[in-house]
Write an enzyme that holds these catalytic residues in place. Sequence first.
Site, PDB file in Angstrom:
ATOM      1  CG  HIS A  73      52.640  62.811 -27.653  1.00  0.00           C
ATOM      2  ND1 HIS A  73      53.343  63.302 -28.705  1.00  0.00           N
ATOM      3  CD2 HIS A  73      52.479  61.482 -27.889  1.00  0.00           C
ATOM      4  CE1 HIS A  73      53.589  62.313 -29.561  1.00  0.00           C
ATOM      5  NE2 HIS A  73      53.082  61.205 -29.092  1.00  0.00           N
TER       6      HIS A  73
HETATM    7  C1  UD1 Z   1      49.633  57.105 -28.677  1.00  0.00           C
HETATM    8  C2  UD1 Z   1      50.793  56.269 -29.200  1.00  0.00           C
HETATM    9  C3  UD1 Z   1      51.939  57.178 -29.631  1.00  0.00           C
HETATM   10  C4  UD1 Z   1      51.465  58.245 -30.578  1.00  0.00           C
HETATM   11  C5  UD1 Z   1      50.323  58.995 -29.949  1.00  0.00           C
HETATM   12  C6  UD1 Z   1      49.791  60.089 -30.846  1.00  0.00           C
HETATM   13  C7  UD1 Z   1      51.086  54.079 -28.131  1.00  0.00           C
HETATM   14  C8  UD1 Z   1      51.980  53.296 -27.245  1.00  0.00           C
HETATM   15  N1  UD1 Z   1      51.336  55.381 -28.181  1.00  0.00           N
HETATM   16  O1  UD1 Z   1      50.079  57.728 -27.486  1.00  0.00           O
HETATM   17  O2  UD1 Z   1      52.923  56.392 -30.271  1.00  0.00           O
HETATM   18  O3  UD1 Z   1      52.533  59.116 -30.859  1.00  0.00           O
HETATM   19  O4  UD1 Z   1      49.275  58.065 -29.651  1.00  0.00           O
HETATM   20  O5  UD1 Z   1      48.760  60.759 -30.267  1.00  0.00           O
HETATM   21  O6  UD1 Z   1      50.227  53.517 -28.756  1.00  0.00           O
HETATM   22  N2  UD1 Z   1      43.404  60.308 -24.338  1.00  0.00           N
HETATM   23  C9  UD1 Z   1      42.269  61.055 -24.428  1.00  0.00           C
HETATM   24  N3  UD1 Z   1      41.510  60.959 -25.563  1.00  0.00           N
HETATM   25  C10 UD1 Z   1      41.840  60.150 -26.588  1.00  0.00           C
HETATM   26  C11 UD1 Z   1      43.003  59.377 -26.494  1.00  0.00           C
HETATM   27  C12 UD1 Z   1      43.784  59.472 -25.366  1.00  0.00           C
HETATM   28  O7  UD1 Z   1      41.941  61.804 -23.533  1.00  0.00           O
HETATM   29  O8  UD1 Z   1      41.111  60.135 -27.605  1.00  0.00           O
HETATM   30  C13 UD1 Z   1      44.266  60.433 -23.139  1.00  0.00           C
HETATM   31  C14 UD1 Z   1      43.916  59.475 -22.053  1.00  0.00           C
HETATM   32  O9  UD1 Z   1      44.122  60.112 -20.833  1.00  0.00           O
HETATM   33  C15 UD1 Z   1      44.946  58.387 -22.229  1.00  0.00           C
HETATM   34  C16 UD1 Z   1      46.154  59.166 -22.708  1.00  0.00           C
HETATM   35  O10 UD1 Z   1      45.611  60.201 -23.500  1.00  0.00           O
HETATM   36  O11 UD1 Z   1      45.184  57.686 -21.060  1.00  0.00           O
HETATM   37  C17 UD1 Z   1      47.118  58.358 -23.503  1.00  0.00           C
HETATM   38  O12 UD1 Z   1      46.486  57.732 -24.607  1.00  0.00           O
HETATM   39  P1  UD1 Z   1      47.129  56.419 -25.276  1.00  0.00           P
HETATM   40  O13 UD1 Z   1      46.328  55.992 -26.431  1.00  0.00           O
HETATM   41  O14 UD1 Z   1      47.435  55.416 -24.241  1.00  0.00           O
HETATM   42  O15 UD1 Z   1      48.550  56.893 -25.781  1.00  0.00           O
HETATM   43  P2  UD1 Z   1      49.039  58.290 -26.423  1.00  0.00           P
HETATM   44  O16 UD1 Z   1      49.853  58.986 -25.417  1.00  0.00           O
HETATM   45  O17 UD1 Z   1      47.935  59.012 -27.073  1.00  0.00           O
END
Ligand code: UD1
Length: 373
Positions: free
Chosen positions: A213
Site C-alpha cells: 500500500h
Molecule cells: C494510512 C497511513 C499509513 C498506514 C496506512 C494503513 C498516513 C500518511 N498513512 O495510509 O501510514 O500504513 O494508513 O492502512 O496517514 N480509503 C478507503 N477507505 C478507508 C480509508 C482509505 O477507501 O477507510 C482509500 C481512499 O481512497 C484514500 C486512500 O485509501 O484516499 C488512502 O487513505 P489514507 O488514509 O490517506 O492513507 P492510507 O494509504 O490508508
Amino acid sequence: ADILCIVGARPNFMKIAPIMAAFRANAPHLTVKLVHTGQHYDVAMNDRFFEQLGIPNPDISLEVGSASHAVQTAEIMKRFEPVLEAEQPQAVLVVGDVNSTIACALVAAKRGVRVVHVEAGLRSRDRTMPEEINRILTDQLSDRLYTTEAEALDNLHAEGIAAERVCFAGNVMIDTLRASEARAVPAQQTLMAAADPQVFTMAPDGYAVLTLHRPSNVDDPQVLSRLLAVLGEISERLPLVFPVHPRTQNKIREAGLGGFLDSPRLLALPPVGYFEMIGLMREAKLILTDSGGLQEETTALGVPCLTLRENTERPITITQGTNTLVGTDTAAIRQAVADVLATGGKGGRQPQNWDGHAAERIVADLAAWLAAV
Ligand code: UD1
C-alpha cells in the site's frame, strides 16, 4: 478528560487497544477518552478492528475521511481544536506515524497541552515517505516519548530530544498480537470462505501472504506494473494470498492492471480482519509486504518477511527478527523468495520488551509522570 487518546487509521487500532485496556485496569483514577479522527472509515478498515480488539466506541468522532495529505491533516486539526478546548485534558496521547498522529500532536502542542507519543523514535531516513515526516515532527512536539526498540533512543538523541523524556516501554502492537493469538482464525477457514477452490489452487507447500500500500510502490503505474509482474511470476511457484488495501485497489484499477488480480494462483481478498490476518500470517511460508506493522508482527510470529522497500524504520526486525529488506528490484525479489523456499528463511529471536506488557509499562509510567509534572 485527563487524557485524550487519538486514533485514525487501521495500524492505530492495534496500538490503542492494549493502552485503553491498561488505563481501565491499572489507572482507573484517570479519565480517558478516545477520539477517532475518521481517517479510516470502511467497515473492513475500521469497524471490524474495534469489534475484534474490544476497543471501546470512540467518545468523539471527527469524521474527516479521505483527502490529500494537506487537506486531511488540516481538517483533523480544525475539528480537533474545539474538542481539546472543551475537554481541557492534561495530555493528548498519539500512536504511530499516520496523518492523525501529527495533526492532533500539533494542535495540542500549540495549545500548551502535553503530547505523549507511543512508538517514538523510529526513522527510515527517507523523507519521501509521508510517515517519516509525521514521525520526526511528532517526536519534536512530544513531552513524553515511548519507544519500541533501543535504537530509537539514539535517533531521538541525534535530534536533540533529551533522554529523560524517553521511556523504552516496548511494542504495544505485540501486546495485541499476544493477546489475540488464541483467537486467530485458521488460514484454511479464511481461504475457504473467499476462494473458489476450482480457481485458486493451493500448492501442497503452502502459500505466501502479500500486502502492498505504500505510495512509493503503488502510486506510479510503472513501478506498480513491474512489481505486479514479478509477484505474478512468484505466484507460479508459491500461491499468493493478497488482502488488498483500498488505495491499492484503486491504483491497480487506474493503471489498468486489474488482470493481475485474476491470476489463478493469486487470491485477492478485501481487507481482512485482525484475527483472520494473524491466522493467515502464522501459517504462511513467507510474507511479502511494504507495511511497517507486518515487519514487526512477522518477527514476533517467527515467520520470514521480505520487505518490498529500500529502507525500514524498524531495524530490529532485521538485526534480531525474521525480516529481510529486498527492495523492489525484480531479480532481488525473485532471489529472496527462492532463498526462503530453499532454506526455510531467516530465524529470529524476540526483541527486548516485545513481551505483551508494553501498554502496562506505558500506563504505569504515564500515571507517575502526570502526577509529577
Ligand atoms: C494510512 C497511513 C499509513 C498506514 C496506512 C494503513 C498516513 C500518511 N498513512 O495510509 O501510514 O500504513 O494508513 O492502512 O496517514 N480509503 C478507503 N477507505 C478507508 C480509508 C482509505 O477507501 O477507510 C482509500 C481512499 O481512497 C484514500 C486512500 O485509501 O484516499 C488512502 O487513505 P489514507 O488514509 O490517506 O492513507 P492510507 O494509504 O490508508
